[in-house]
Design a protein around this motif. Structure first.
Motif, mmCIF file in Angstrom:
data_model
loop_
_atom_site.group_PDB
_atom_site.id
_atom_site.type_symbol
_atom_site.label_atom_id
_atom_site.label_comp_id
_atom_site.label_asym_id
_atom_site.label_seq_id
_atom_site.Cartn_x
_atom_site.Cartn_y
_atom_site.Cartn_z
ATOM 1 N N CYS A 269 0.704 -1.538 0.033
ATOM 2 C CA CYS A 269 -0.146 -0.244 -0.040
ATOM 3 C C CYS A 269 1.022 1.266 -0.143
ATOM 4 C CB CYS A 269 -0.812 0.426 0.981
ATOM 5 S SG CYS A 269 -2.275 -1.402 1.181
ATOM 6 N N SER A 270 1.690 1.485 0.735
ATOM 7 C CA SER A 270 2.570 2.210 0.720
ATOM 8 C C SER A 270 3.891 2.588 0.128
ATOM 9 C CB SER A 270 3.940 2.279 2.028
ATOM 10 O OG SER A 270 4.479 3.366 2.000
ATOM 11 N N PHE A 271 3.942 1.169 -1.203
ATOM 12 C CA PHE A 271 4.822 1.533 -2.373
ATOM 13 C C PHE A 271 3.708 1.851 -3.740
ATOM 14 C CE2 PHE A 271 4.976 -0.467 -6.912
ATOM 15 C CZ PHE A 271 6.774 -0.188 -6.779
ATOM 16 N N LEU A 272 2.185 1.343 -3.741
ATOM 17 C CA LEU A 272 1.306 2.336 -4.453
ATOM 18 C C LEU A 272 1.087 3.501 -4.101
ATOM 19 C CD1 LEU A 272 -0.906 -1.123 -4.525
ATOM 20 C CD2 LEU A 272 0.661 0.083 -6.750
ATOM 21 N N ASP A 273 1.071 4.305 -2.726
ATOM 22 C CA ASP A 273 0.571 5.238 -2.634
ATOM 23 C C ASP A 273 1.741 6.391 -2.859
ATOM 24 O OD1 ASP A 273 -0.011 7.881 -1.125
ATOM 25 O OD2 ASP A 273 0.027 7.130 0.392
ATOM 26 N N ARG A 274 2.864 5.987 -2.382
ATOM 27 C CA ARG A 274 4.636 6.965 -3.323
ATOM 28 C C ARG A 274 4.669 7.406 -4.545
ATOM 29 N NH1 ARG A 274 6.516 3.194 0.360
ATOM 30 N NH2 ARG A 274 9.012 2.997 -1.537
ATOM 31 N N HIS A 275 3.702 5.847 -5.595
ATOM 32 C CA HIS A 275 4.354 6.028 -6.917
ATOM 33 C C HIS A 275 2.778 5.864 -7.705
ATOM 34 C CE1 HIS A 275 8.186 5.110 -6.257
ATOM 35 N NE2 HIS A 275 7.871 3.936 -5.427
ATOM 36 N N ARG A 276 1.719 6.852 -7.543
ATOM 37 C CA ARG A 276 0.727 7.047 -7.442
ATOM 38 C C ARG A 276 0.660 7.496 -9.114
ATOM 39 N NH1 ARG A 276 -3.938 8.041 -4.306
ATOM 40 N NH2 ARG A 276 -2.381 7.139 -2.716
ATOM 41 N N ASP A 277 2.139 8.505 -9.761
ATOM 42 C CA ASP A 277 2.645 9.267 -10.689
ATOM 43 C C ASP A 277 2.353 8.260 -11.703
ATOM 44 O OD1 ASP A 277 4.775 9.091 -9.129
ATOM 45 O OD2 ASP A 277 5.919 9.593 -10.776
ATOM 46 N N CYS A 278 3.123 6.762 -11.838
ATOM 47 C CA CYS A 278 2.981 5.984 -11.964
ATOM 48 C C CYS A 278 2.513 4.122 -12.178
ATOM 49 C CB CYS A 278 4.083 4.905 -11.859
ATOM 50 S SG CYS A 278 6.147 5.834 -12.046
ATOM 51 N N PHE A 279 1.317 4.717 -11.113
ATOM 52 C CA PHE A 279 0.192 3.473 -10.959
ATOM 53 C C PHE A 279 -0.642 3.813 -10.633
ATOM 54 C CE2 PHE A 279 4.082 1.312 -9.456
ATOM 55 C CZ PHE A 279 4.670 0.847 -10.781
ATOM 56 N N ASN A 280 -1.958 3.277 -11.306
ATOM 57 C CA ASN A 280 -2.998 4.406 -11.217
ATOM 58 C C ASN A 280 -3.982 3.367 -10.270
ATOM 59 O OD1 ASN A 280 -5.284 5.735 -11.223
ATOM 60 N ND2 ASN A 280 -6.322 4.580 -13.298
ATOM 61 N N VAL A 281 -4.424 3.017 -9.385
ATOM 62 C CA VAL A 281 -5.239 2.228 -8.225
ATOM 63 C C VAL A 281 -6.332 2.668 -8.429
ATOM 64 C CG1 VAL A 281 -5.250 1.443 -6.064
ATOM 65 C CG2 VAL A 281 -3.124 1.525 -6.678
ATOM 66 N N ARG A 282 -7.284 1.778 -9.154
ATOM 67 C CA ARG A 282 -8.832 1.895 -9.157
ATOM 68 C C ARG A 282 -9.035 0.316 -9.245
ATOM 69 N NH1 ARG A 282 -10.088 4.106 -14.233
ATOM 70 N NH2 ARG A 282 -12.789 3.501 -13.072
ATOM 71 N N GLY A 283 -10.709 1.039 -9.346
ATOM 72 C CA GLY A 283 -11.913 -0.271 -9.697
ATOM 73 C C GLY A 283 -12.263 0.130 -11.004
ATOM 74 N N PHE A 284 -13.275 -1.130 -11.127
ATOM 75 C CA PHE A 284 -14.283 -1.403 -12.230
ATOM 76 C C PHE A 284 -14.842 -0.112 -12.647
ATOM 77 C CE2 PHE A 284 -12.112 -5.388 -11.261
ATOM 78 C CZ PHE A 284 -11.215 -5.756 -11.994
ATOM 79 N N ASN A 285 -15.672 0.781 -11.283
ATOM 80 C CA ASN A 285 -16.323 1.880 -12.298
ATOM 81 C C ASN A 285 -16.066 2.629 -12.791
ATOM 82 O OD1 ASN A 285 -18.408 0.532 -10.677
ATOM 83 N ND2 ASN A 285 -18.116 1.587 -8.390
ATOM 84 N N ASP A 286 -16.714 3.367 -13.964
ATOM 85 C CA ASP A 286 -16.337 4.277 -14.535
ATOM 86 C C ASP A 286 -15.102 3.323 -15.294
ATOM 87 O OD1 ASP A 286 -18.629 5.639 -13.659
ATOM 88 O OD2 ASP A 286 -17.258 5.835 -12.214
ATOM 89 N N LEU A 287 -14.358 2.727 -15.597
ATOM 90 C CA LEU A 287 -13.058 2.445 -16.298
ATOM 91 C C LEU A 287 -13.790 1.403 -17.905
ATOM 92 C CD1 LEU A 287 -10.517 0.567 -16.669
ATOM 93 C CD2 LEU A 287 -11.517 -1.457 -16.272
ATOM 94 N N THR A 288 -12.542 3.003 -18.960
ATOM 95 C CA THR A 288 -12.795 2.312 -20.358
ATOM 96 C C THR A 288 -12.323 0.821 -20.872
ATOM 97 O OG1 THR A 288 -13.512 4.805 -20.316
ATOM 98 C CG2 THR A 288 -12.691 3.681 -22.727
ATOM 99 N N PRO A 289 -12.460 0.566 -20.712
ATOM 100 C CA PRO A 289 -12.117 -1.011 -20.864
ATOM 101 C C PRO A 289 -10.935 -0.518 -22.451
ATOM 102 C CG PRO A 289 -13.705 -1.427 -21.720
ATOM 103 C CD PRO A 289 -14.218 -0.272 -20.981
ATOM 104 N N THR A 290 -9.355 -1.433 -22.290
ATOM 105 C CA THR A 290 -8.422 -1.156 -23.029
ATOM 106 C C THR A 290 -7.903 -2.908 -23.301
ATOM 107 O OG1 THR A 290 -7.617 1.010 -22.632
ATOM 108 C CG2 THR A 290 -5.894 -0.589 -23.362
ATOM 109 N N THR A 291 -8.176 -3.634 -24.327
ATOM 110 C CA THR A 291 -7.923 -4.473 -24.733
ATOM 111 C C THR A 291 -6.174 -4.688 -25.615
ATOM 112 O OG1 THR A 291 -9.695 -4.430 -26.094
ATOM 113 C CG2 THR A 291 -10.541 -5.271 -23.991
ATOM 114 N N VAL A 292 -6.452 -6.080 -25.615
ATOM 115 C CA VAL A 292 -4.702 -5.367 -26.468
ATOM 116 C C VAL A 292 -5.424 -6.750 -27.572
ATOM 117 C CG1 VAL A 292 -2.954 -5.385 -24.663
ATOM 118 C CG2 VAL A 292 -3.576 -7.937 -24.462
ATOM 119 N N PHE A 293 -4.717 -7.120 -28.454
ATOM 120 C CA PHE A 293 -4.990 -7.693 -29.205
ATOM 121 C C PHE A 293 -3.941 -8.668 -29.572
ATOM 122 C CE2 PHE A 293 -6.636 -3.965 -31.392
ATOM 123 C CZ PHE A 293 -7.083 -4.263 -31.495
#
Length: 320
Positions: A269-293
């Motif tokens: 939790c502390s790591f993700l808090d410190r690096h929120r400029d790199c990691f967007n901790v989120r849920g599925f609400n209002d998520l625009t899905p991004t898929t790969v081919f």
């Protein structure tokens, strides 16, 4: 920036199926609150850690137990999560189907461990029932799902689509995923669309032991998780899905906190808090899905980190 999903499967078990009505009150306290001589280390502790670090968790709540024991305990769980502002989604353990006071399905006797063992029509009914239980006890309209034990199949995705649930996170390449019928012969590690549902697989990695391992708080060291997060970001991965459970911060007898895992979760939790400029901790609400081919290879972790984790896990076993 990469999307990170901190997911917690919330479950209650009576440690066996005999005399469950008598066992349930104590089991509920043990699994949900995790009382120990040093305080509660169950769901409230995880919620506190996430809130302390300003992170959003995704809580996949299993509701079918309430068809035996009533809605009040489920509403209590939903209330705990909702009051801290986290996301509530649907989790189903079908071992509860034959325990329901009112039949959920026709002609069901005996245990069926996985959702995949039910027909498409039956899966559709069970998912609908679970979603309505969540909503009727104060949860939002769910839009994401995880099958208990990762035991889903392609029919499960069809059943989700029929229930207008857009996201699934049941695919685990280290457990049942490869024979789920979703993209046969391809190991999924990144989001894909299948049967009208967006699949967000569990993040897995190769630690040099000739098998894949999913990223779970009790199963991976903090050092491994940190390294894998950086590796995934550098590789341009779209999503990173981490698993925990409401009782994971307790030892196996659930009598005291597992200090090593408690520290892992806090450090993560502390790591993700410190690096929120790199990691967007989120849920599925209002998520625009991004898929790969094209699916990339699973992440890798060096063997020396695997060795250190094995030593750490040995220490944990010795402390139980």
């Amino acid at each position: 920036m990469m999307d990170v999903f901190l997911t917690v499967d919330v479950e209650v078990w009576c440690d066996g199926w005999d005399d469950i009505d008598a066992k349930f009150p104590a089991a509920f306290q043990r699994y949900i609150y995790g009382p120990t001589p040093r305080g509660n280390y169950g769901l409230p502790h995880q919620l506190h850690q996430l809130q302390e670090h300003g992170l959003t968790g995704v809580f996949f709540v299993e509701p079918l137990f309430s068809t035996r024991f009533g809605l009040d305990p489920l509403a209590e769980i939903i209330g705990l999560v909702r009051e801290r502002g986290h996301e509530i989604q649907l989790h189903l353990h079908t071992e509860w189907v034959d325990e329901s006071s009112e039949p959920l399905l026709d002609n069901i006797t005996g245990k069926k461990q996985f959702l995949r063992y039910f027909s498409l029509k039956e899966q559709t009914i069970l998912i609908h029932a679970g979603a309505k239980l969540i909503e009727s006890t104060g949860g939002q309209c769910v839009n994401a799902f995880r099958a208990g034990g990762f035991g889903f199949n392609r029919d499960s995705l069809r059943a989700l689509a029929a229930n207008r649930i857009a996201f699934d996170s049941s695919y685990n390449a280290s457990m049942l995923g490869l024979d789920s019928g979703v993209k046969p012969d391809v190991t999924l590690v990144e989001p894909v669309e299948c049967e009208g549902v967006f699949e967000y697989p569990m993040t897995v990695f190769d630690g040099g032991m000739h098998s894949l391992r999913h990223v779970q708080v009790t199963a991976c060291s903090y050092r491994e998780m940190e390294g894998l997060l950086w590796q995934a970001l550098e590789a341009g991965r779209k999503a990173f899905v981490i698993l925990s459970h409401n009782f994971e911060l307790l030892n196996s007898s659930m009598s005291r906190p597992d200090d090593i895992v408690v520290a892992r979760f806090r450090k993560l939790c502390s790591f993700l808090d410190r690096h929120r400029d790199c990691f967007n901790v989120r849920g599925f609400n209002d998520l625009t899905p991004t898929t790969v081919f094209s699916q990339p290879a699973p992440l890798t972790s060096p063997i020396w980190k695997t060795g250190l984790r094995m030593l750490e896990q040995g220490v944990r076993r010795g402390l139980r």
